[in-house]
Enzyme design. Structure first.
Site, PDB file in Angstrom:
ATOM      1  N   ASN A   9       0.960  -1.431   0.008  1.00  8.16           N
ATOM      2  CA  ASN A   9      -0.130   0.060   0.000  1.00  8.16           C
ATOM      3  C   ASN A   9       0.841   1.281   0.018  1.00  8.16           C
ATOM      4  O   ASN A   9       1.518   1.525   1.089  1.00  8.16           O
ATOM      5  CB  ASN A   9      -0.653   0.072   1.302  1.00  8.16           C
ATOM      6  CG  ASN A   9      -1.786   1.251   1.395  1.00  8.16           C
ATOM      7  OD1 ASN A   9      -1.935   2.047   0.609  1.00  8.16           O
ATOM      8  ND2 ASN A   9      -2.166   1.503   2.533  1.00  8.16           N
ATOM      9  N   TRP A  10       1.100   1.818  -1.268  1.00 13.51           N
ATOM     10  CA  TRP A  10       1.881   3.058  -1.424  1.00 13.51           C
ATOM     11  C   TRP A  10       1.239   4.455  -0.590  1.00 13.51           C
ATOM     12  O   TRP A  10       1.933   5.224  -0.558  1.00 13.51           O
ATOM     13  CB  TRP A  10       2.130   3.436  -2.606  1.00 13.51           C
ATOM     14  CG  TRP A  10       2.864   2.250  -3.529  1.00 13.51           C
ATOM     15  CD1 TRP A  10       3.557   1.000  -2.903  1.00 13.51           C
ATOM     16  CD2 TRP A  10       3.344   2.398  -4.730  1.00 13.51           C
ATOM     17  NE1 TRP A  10       4.170   0.564  -3.974  1.00 13.51           N
ATOM     18  CE2 TRP A  10       4.164   1.180  -5.043  1.00 13.51           C
ATOM     19  CE3 TRP A  10       3.303   3.239  -5.859  1.00 13.51           C
ATOM     20  CZ2 TRP A  10       4.769   0.817  -6.185  1.00 13.51           C
ATOM     21  CZ3 TRP A  10       3.797   2.967  -7.043  1.00 13.51           C
ATOM     22  CH2 TRP A  10       4.670   1.817  -7.366  1.00 13.51           C
ATOM     23  N   LYS A  11       0.017   4.355  -0.102  1.00 12.69           N
ATOM     24  CA  LYS A  11      -0.250   5.372   0.626  1.00 12.69           C
ATOM     25  C   LYS A  11      -0.352   6.721  -0.768  1.00 12.69           C
ATOM     26  O   LYS A  11      -0.573   6.480  -1.876  1.00 12.69           O
ATOM     27  CB  LYS A  11      -0.051   5.697   1.761  1.00 12.69           C
ATOM     28  CG  LYS A  11      -0.200   4.499   2.637  1.00 12.69           C
ATOM     29  CD  LYS A  11       0.194   4.743   4.273  1.00 12.69           C
ATOM     30  CE  LYS A  11       0.173   3.348   5.013  1.00 12.69           C
ATOM     31  NZ  LYS A  11       0.001   3.629   6.166  1.00 12.69           N
ATOM     32  N   HIS A  95      -9.502   0.998   5.060  1.00 12.17           N
ATOM     33  CA  HIS A  95      -8.123   1.171   5.792  1.00 12.17           C
ATOM     34  C   HIS A  95      -8.555   1.998   6.891  1.00 12.17           C
ATOM     35  O   HIS A  95      -9.420   3.048   6.845  1.00 12.17           O
ATOM     36  CB  HIS A  95      -7.215   1.785   4.764  1.00 12.17           C
ATOM     37  CG  HIS A  95      -5.791   1.741   5.204  1.00 12.17           C
ATOM     38  ND1 HIS A  95      -5.496   2.648   6.178  1.00 12.17           N
ATOM     39  CD2 HIS A  95      -4.648   0.994   5.131  1.00 12.17           C
ATOM     40  CE1 HIS A  95      -4.175   2.430   6.458  1.00 12.17           C
ATOM     41  NE2 HIS A  95      -3.639   1.120   5.866  1.00 12.17           N
ATOM     42  N   GLU A  97      -6.787   4.460   7.980  1.00 13.85           N
ATOM     43  CA  GLU A  97      -6.651   5.955   7.717  1.00 13.85           C
ATOM     44  C   GLU A  97      -8.035   6.752   6.721  1.00 13.85           C
ATOM     45  O   GLU A  97      -7.961   7.605   7.229  1.00 13.85           O
ATOM     46  CB  GLU A  97      -5.551   6.050   6.713  1.00 13.85           C
ATOM     47  CG  GLU A  97      -4.070   5.750   7.533  1.00 13.85           C
ATOM     48  CD  GLU A  97      -3.003   5.304   6.869  1.00 13.85           C
ATOM     49  OE1 GLU A  97      -2.794   5.267   5.694  1.00 13.85           O
ATOM     50  OE2 GLU A  97      -2.180   4.719   7.525  1.00 13.85           O
ATOM     51  N   GLU A 165      -5.355  -5.321  10.846  1.00 11.23           N
ATOM     52  CA  GLU A 165      -4.210  -4.307  10.744  1.00 11.23           C
ATOM     53  C   GLU A 165      -4.586  -3.295  12.262  1.00 11.23           C
ATOM     54  O   GLU A 165      -5.435  -2.474  12.248  1.00 11.23           O
ATOM     55  CB  GLU A 165      -4.424  -3.145   9.921  1.00 11.23           C
ATOM     56  CG  GLU A 165      -4.110  -3.813   8.337  1.00 11.23           C
ATOM     57  CD  GLU A 165      -3.569  -2.980   7.198  1.00 11.23           C
ATOM     58  OE1 GLU A 165      -2.507  -2.882   6.945  1.00 11.23           O
ATOM     59  OE2 GLU A 165      -4.171  -1.634   7.285  1.00 11.23           O
ATOM     60  N   GLY A 171       2.507   1.992  10.618  1.00  7.14           N
ATOM     61  CA  GLY A 171       3.342   3.411  10.522  1.00  7.14           C
ATOM     62  C   GLY A 171       3.956   3.516  11.843  1.00  7.14           C
ATOM     63  O   GLY A 171       4.770   4.682  11.875  1.00  7.14           O
ATOM     64  N   SER A 210       3.480  -2.323  10.316  1.00  9.80           N
ATOM     65  CA  SER A 210       4.896  -2.350  10.664  1.00  9.80           C
ATOM     66  C   SER A 210       5.514  -3.523  10.126  1.00  9.80           C
ATOM     67  O   SER A 210       6.638  -4.241  10.777  1.00  9.80           O
ATOM     68  CB  SER A 210       5.245  -1.868  12.014  1.00  9.80           C
ATOM     69  OG  SER A 210       4.768  -0.550  12.376  1.00  9.80           O
ATOM     70  N   GLY A 231       2.743  -1.014   4.272  1.00 15.23           N
ATOM     71  CA  GLY A 231       2.854   0.404   4.152  1.00 15.23           C
ATOM     72  C   GLY A 231       4.161   0.823   3.645  1.00 15.23           C
ATOM     73  O   GLY A 231       4.748   0.707   2.687  1.00 15.23           O
ATOM     74  N   GLY A 232       4.785   1.149   4.535  1.00 14.98           N
ATOM     75  CA  GLY A 232       6.127   1.867   4.648  1.00 14.98           C
ATOM     76  C   GLY A 232       7.184   1.165   3.894  1.00 14.98           C
ATOM     77  O   GLY A 232       7.974   1.678   3.240  1.00 14.98           O
TER      78      GLY A 232
HETATM   79  C1  PEP Z   1      -0.749   0.176   5.915  1.00 20.49           C
HETATM   80  O1  PEP Z   1      -0.597   0.948   5.601  1.00 20.49           O
HETATM   81  O2  PEP Z   1      -1.818  -0.565   5.677  1.00 20.49           O
HETATM   82  C2  PEP Z   1       0.399  -0.438   6.804  1.00 20.49           C
HETATM   83  C3  PEP Z   1       0.348  -1.539   7.504  1.00 20.49           C
HETATM   84  O3  PEP Z   1       1.336   0.549   7.030  1.00 20.49           O
HETATM   85  P1  PEP Z   1       2.731   0.149   7.527  1.00 20.49           P
HETATM   86  O4  PEP Z   1       3.318  -1.098   6.978  1.00 20.49           O
HETATM   87  O5  PEP Z   1       3.493   1.344   7.399  1.00 20.49           O
HETATM   88  O6  PEP Z   1       2.484   0.158   9.104  1.00 20.49           O
END
Ligand code: PEP
Length: 253
Positions: A9-11, A95, A97, A165, A171, A210, A231-232
């Site tokens: 997920n590049w956000k 999600h 966010e 999640e 993050g 994470s 994500g990251g």
């Molecule tokens: C996400 O955005 O779904 C996520 C899990 O982010 P991260 O891996 O950065 O925690």
């Protein structure tokens, strides 16, 4: 058994140039990996460009969101047909966010999940508790409601993917331990079994929060963890490819 799945997920990140470079490197370094599905979820403006890069590979495209109407006066929104047209097979729904910053409720998540399935898209439905909810000991209660409401009135479909999640792990660099994650994944699988019976054993449940190439090995060893929503670590080809390799090598079933 269930095929593993790793989604990046590049956000709200990357220009078209950066996106093409990243997708190309991921493609070049994963062509030999079999037995699971790799997904890239770039922002809408990059979907078409990334689609051209991954065409003919084992990588699928996902959108990070969509609206539940077909067309009309919904400024700033995007329809299922539009993301399909741009090359998407999957769509991330609910999600944390989106829930936190854009007020998405369980009811909206349900409408979007229904619509995605109706239009032939595979929804990745996100659920998870906050740190306050975990500290209060109501993780199962919160996640249970999110899963039941998201799937309300929806028949079984193998296309549904659930992503657990925990909000406190997204993050933050603080991932759930494999035991903590497996406990919730097992709980979610129990709800799916109750709703859909034996076929629910085919539903893939991803962990997100994470995830790195260092911690995914243990997580993917768990019986009910079928992959990761990243994500990251999906923004750098080395770490994302590292996660995919660990999943493909360590997955037991
Ligand atoms: C996400 O955005 O779904 C996520 C899990 O982010 P991260 O891996 O950065 O925690």
């Amino acid at each position: 058994m269930r095929r593993w799945l790793v989604a990046g997920n590049w956000k709200m990140n990357n220009t078209i140039e950066e996106a093409i470079k990243l997708a190309t490197t991921v493609r070049e370094n994963t062509y030999d990996i079999k037995g699971g599905d790799i997904i890239l979820a770039p922002p809408y403006t990059l979907l078409h460009g990334v689609k051209e890069v991954i065409e003919g590979s084992n990588i699928f495209l996902a959108a990070q969101n969509m609206f539940y109407e077909d067309k009309g006066a919904y400024t700033g929104e995007i329809s299922p047909a539009m993301i399909k047209d741009a090359g998407c097979t999957y769509v991330i729904i609910g999600h944390s966010e989106r829930r936190k910053y854009f007020g998405e409720t369980d009811e909206v998540v349900n409408l979007k999940t229904k619509k995605a399935l109706k239009e032939g898209l595979k929804p990745i439905v996100c659920v998870g508790e906050t740190d306050v909810e975990r500290d209060k000991g109501i993780t199962s209660y919160v996640v249970g409601i999110q899963v039941r409401k998201a799937l309300y009135g929806i028949e079984f479909s193998e296309d549904i993917v659930i992503a657990y999640e925990p909000v406190w792990a997204i993050g933050t660099g603080r991932n759930a331990t494999s035991e903590q994650a497996e406990e919730v994944h097992r709980f979610i699988r129990g709800i799916l079994k109750e709703l859909y019976g034996t076929p629910s054993e085919r539903t893939r449940i991803l962990y997100g929060g994470s995830v790195t190439a260092d911690n995914i090995g243990e997580l993917i060893n768990m019986e009910n963890i079928d992959g990761a929503l990243v994500g990251g670590a999906s923004l750098k080809s080395d770490s994302f490819v590292g996660i995919i390799r660990k999943v493909s090598e360590n997955r037991k079933c």
